[in-house]
Design a protein around this motif. Structure first.
Motif, PDB file in Angstrom:
ATOM      1  N   GLY A   1      14.721  32.051   0.117  1.00  0.00           N
ATOM      2  CA  GLY A   1      13.967  32.975  -0.718  1.00  0.00           C
ATOM      3  C   GLY A   1      14.518  32.941  -2.128  1.00  0.00           C
ATOM      4  O   GLY A   1      15.736  32.949  -2.323  1.00  0.00           O
ATOM      5  N   VAL A   2      13.628  32.888  -3.118  1.00  0.00           N
ATOM      6  CA  VAL A   2      14.045  32.835  -4.523  1.00  0.00           C
ATOM      7  C   VAL A   2      13.232  33.838  -5.317  1.00  0.00           C
ATOM      8  O   VAL A   2      11.995  33.822  -5.292  1.00  0.00           O
ATOM      9  N   LEU A   3      13.929  34.723  -6.027  1.00  0.00           N
ATOM     10  CA  LEU A   3      13.272  35.712  -6.880  1.00  0.00           C
ATOM     11  C   LEU A   3      13.111  35.145  -8.280  1.00  0.00           C
ATOM     12  O   LEU A   3      14.089  34.884  -8.978  1.00  0.00           O
ATOM     13  N   LEU A   4      11.862  34.961  -8.694  1.00  0.00           N
ATOM     14  CA  LEU A   4      11.562  34.417 -10.017  1.00  0.00           C
ATOM     15  C   LEU A   4      11.320  35.549 -11.006  1.00  0.00           C
ATOM     16  O   LEU A   4      10.839  36.633 -10.648  1.00  0.00           O
ATOM     17  N   ALA A   5      11.632  35.274 -12.261  1.00  0.00           N
ATOM     18  CA  ALA A   5      11.289  36.211 -13.329  1.00  0.00           C
ATOM     19  C   ALA A   5       9.772  36.251 -13.503  1.00  0.00           C
ATOM     20  O   ALA A   5       9.042  35.410 -12.974  1.00  0.00           O
ATOM     21  N   LYS A   6       9.278  37.226 -14.244  1.00  0.00           N
ATOM     22  CA  LYS A   6       7.839  37.358 -14.461  1.00  0.00           C
ATOM     23  C   LYS A   6       7.261  36.070 -15.037  1.00  0.00           C
ATOM     24  O   LYS A   6       7.905  35.393 -15.828  1.00  0.00           O
ATOM     25  N   GLY A   7       6.043  35.761 -14.603  1.00  0.00           N
ATOM     26  CA  GLY A   7       5.405  34.542 -15.078  1.00  0.00           C
ATOM     27  C   GLY A   7       5.871  33.306 -14.350  1.00  0.00           C
ATOM     28  O   GLY A   7       5.720  32.192 -14.849  1.00  0.00           O
ATOM     29  N   LEU A   8       6.445  33.465 -13.139  1.00  0.00           N
ATOM     30  CA  LEU A   8       6.961  32.344 -12.344  1.00  0.00           C
ATOM     31  C   LEU A   8       8.031  31.571 -13.120  1.00  0.00           C
ATOM     32  O   LEU A   8       8.108  30.346 -13.037  1.00  0.00           O
ATOM     33  N   ASN A   9       8.863  32.298 -13.827  1.00  0.00           N
ATOM     34  CA  ASN A   9       9.892  31.672 -14.644  1.00  0.00           C
ATOM     35  C   ASN A   9      11.245  31.649 -13.937  1.00  0.00           C
ATOM     36  O   ASN A   9      11.408  32.181 -12.840  1.00  0.00           O
ATOM     37  N   THR A  10      12.227  31.047 -14.586  1.00  0.00           N
ATOM     38  CA  THR A  10      13.521  30.760 -13.999  1.00  0.00           C
ATOM     39  C   THR A  10      14.204  32.006 -13.440  1.00  0.00           C
ATOM     40  O   THR A  10      14.186  33.066 -14.078  1.00  0.00           O
ATOM     41  N   PRO A  11      14.818  31.913 -12.251  1.00  0.00           N
ATOM     42  CA  PRO A  11      15.592  33.034 -11.706  1.00  0.00           C
ATOM     43  C   PRO A  11      16.695  33.449 -12.676  1.00  0.00           C
ATOM     44  O   PRO A  11      17.247  32.619 -13.401  1.00  0.00           O
TER      45      PRO A  11
END
Length: 403
Positions: free
Chosen positions: A230-240
């Motif tokens: 599981g990876v939590l991305l920043a808003k806009g599908l941007n880098t964790p």
């Protein structure tokens, strides 16, 4: 033979390869055999390269010793073919990804071989991936990534021993890079490879679908046969934003759970794990699992035990996913599920989410690729749940080529 782009996904069910836009798969079944066994496997030579993918036998030098392997479909029925499925598979040190890579390159060479061509493959750029659990074992992700790169960059030798197809190859990889499984998939969610017919060029365009995630942090859930990340991305599908954004979902490997079902309830119908796995793949769309004996013609409905296992597994998975990310934010999170096992588990995951939250949250916050990605005719190598990471590697490779 010259290869500009080699993208490889060493999965626990299949190894997926994209070589200069040519895609093929090899089942992740690798069995060590003796020289004598290798020489006695076939009674007749293989005359057509169309049959080669199912009859791969190779040898290579490992630790100063020639070692022999059956790879792919040929190895499926061996009792040693699934030694990696009941536990977390260390792809950095395991011989399985390496043997699969060598076999894949011999196949690619044979189907593209030109008359009087040299027995060499020059690869400009190779991209591969590692799961989060392996990266987290090191003090820094880059340490594990460099270990994987160092295993592949440079020169390799391999012998293809399949009768009628024998060849000895030297493979030279000039540049290599290792990415993060699941996280890399965001590139294929944000962008797509499009063929411009008028200009006869391939370009990379922004996906309109990506706009759904512009205002929310998004969790990518990559459900593999061996591990789930599981990876939590920043808003806009941007880098964790931090290392805590990467979570290993603590759940029994799917293939290991499937093997348990085989041993406990279905052993009289399937001779080994791969045949049960394929049976589920062939029937999951209908949600009914009726086994037909190919010799007697009799049918047995196995729906109940299989669906029960899939629902139980999905319930645990959903619980573990929610627990892993419940402390990350007070805002609504979006979730995108992919990976080789996601289509099979999809209806059961949706049922579990709806039961634990409500239908509105399930529909608005949780996505599978079949719900999310628009089907456009001009898209090249449109990602599926199984190939989204590979599509992402291709996007990155084409970006680098352009630069």
């Amino acid at each position: 033979m010259k290869v500009e782009r080699l993208n490889a996904d060493f999965g626990n069910s299949t190894g997926n390869f994209l070589i200069d836009s040519y895609y093929f798969e090899i089942p992740t079944c690798v069995v060590k055999i003796s020289k004598e066994q290798a020489e006695g496997l076939f009674t007749n030579p293989v005359e057509d390269t169309a049959d080669l993918l199912n009859r791969l036998v190779i040898s290579t030098i490992i630790d100063d010793e020639e070692q022999f392997f059956m790879v792919g479909k040929l190895a499926e029925t061996s009792p040693f073919a699934h030694s990696h499925v009941g536990k977390m598979h260390d792809k950095i040190n395991s011989y399985i990804p390496y043997a699969t890579f060598l076999a894949a390159m011999t196949y690619a060479y044979k189907i593209n071989k030109e008359e009087n061509s040299e027995s060499t493959i020059e690869i400009d750029n190779m991209k591969m991936m590692l799961p989060v659990w392996l990266l987290k074992k090191e003090d820094k992700f880059s340490i594990a990534q460099n270990k994987m790169v160092n295993r592949f960059i440079g020169e390799h030798t391999v012998k293809l021993l399949t009768p009628g197809m024998e060849t000895e190859l030297t493979i030279n990889i000039k540049n290599a890079k290792c990415h993060i499984e699941s996280e890399v998939g965001r590139w294929a969610l944000k962008y797509k490879i499009v063929k411009n017919e008028e200009k006869d060029v391939t370009v990379i365009e922004k996906r309109t679908e990506a706009g759904k995630f512009a205002d929310n942090q998004t969790v990518l859930i990559d459900i593999g046969g061996g591990s789930t990340d599981g990876v939590l991305l920043a808003k806009g599908l941007n880098t964790p934003v931090s290392s805590n954004s990467f979570q290993v979902i603590q759940i029994e490997p799917y293939l290991g759970r499937l093997e348990k079902l085989l041993k406990e309830k279905l052993i009289e119908y399937f001779s080994e794990l791969r045949s049960l796995e394929q049976f589920i793949v062939d029937n999951y769309v209908t949600l009914r699992y009726v086994f037909k004996n190919p010799n007697t013609g009799t049918s047995v409905d196995l729906t109940d035990p299989i669906v029960q296992m899939l629902q139980e597994y999905s319930d645990i998975l959903v619980y573990k996913v929610m627990e892993s990310f419940k402390g990350n934010t007070k805002e609504a999170l979006k979730f995108i599920y992919f990976g080789g096992e996601a289509p099979i588990l999809e209806p059961y995951i949706k049922q579990s989410i709806a039961r634990n939250t409500n239908e509105g949250i399930m529909e608005n916050n949780h996505y599978f690729l079949s719900d999310l990605l628009e089907d456009t005719k001009d898209e090249v190598f449109r990602p599926t749940a199984r190939t989204i990471n590979l599509t992402a590697l291709e996007i990155l490779s084409l970006n680098e080529k352009t630069k």
